[in-house]
Design an enzyme around this catalytic site. Sequence first.
Site, PDB file in Angstrom:
ATOM      1  N   GLY A  33       0.802  -1.218   0.000  1.00  0.00           N
ATOM      2  CA  GLY A  33       0.000   0.000   0.000  1.00  0.00           C
ATOM      3  C   GLY A  33       0.832   1.264   0.000  1.00  0.00           C
ATOM      4  CB  CYS A  34       4.317   1.758  -0.339  1.00  0.00           C
ATOM      5  SG  CYS A  34       5.676   2.929  -0.377  1.00  0.00           S
ATOM      6  N   GLY A  35       3.296   4.290  -1.995  1.00  0.00           N
ATOM      7  CA  GLY A  35       3.429   5.023  -3.247  1.00  0.00           C
ATOM      8  C   GLY A  35       4.513   4.450  -4.154  1.00  0.00           C
TER       9      GLY A  35
END
Length: 180
Positions: free
Chosen positions: A34-36
């Site tokens: 769920g990271c950029g």
Amino acid sequence: MSIYDYKIKTMDGGEVSMEDYRGKVLVIVNTATGCGFTPQYVELQELYDKYHEQGLEILDFPCNQFMNQAPGTDEEIHSFCVGRYAISFPQFAKIDVNGENASPLYKYLTANTKFAGFGKGPKALMMAGVVKMQDKDYKNNGNIKWNFTKFLIDREGNILGRFEPTDDMDAFAAEVEKAL
């Protein structure tokens, strides 16, 4: 100690010796779903597809220490990565990369490298601001700063470099190619 002295946990609860990777060029990376920076899975898979036959292994270690961006079980994380990014490189059990519960492998990696900064540009400035809120002394310690920090290891087990998530992936790919 060398990198080959460590054992790593598989998603099914087993263990693999790093000795099994002797003679390979390794990319060791802590990841999050769920990271950029999660889209870096695309570039990592491209590297794997291109160089696996020449001896490249990418070892993926999900980590939930950075703003809880790797929630879920090992199986849920793996299903997401295979379904969304079609990864085919080894993914291991979720670990901590910093702190007292950090994986011994990551303790070794961070003790033997230095943080060289996030570079320049908007992503670098953003990362510096976010990380500074969590670790005021972040510039002066070897701790992992964020998801998708990559370590490049040569065929003899030497650490060739540490690459932050903001580093240019094309430049990183060039370093992998040189190591091969």
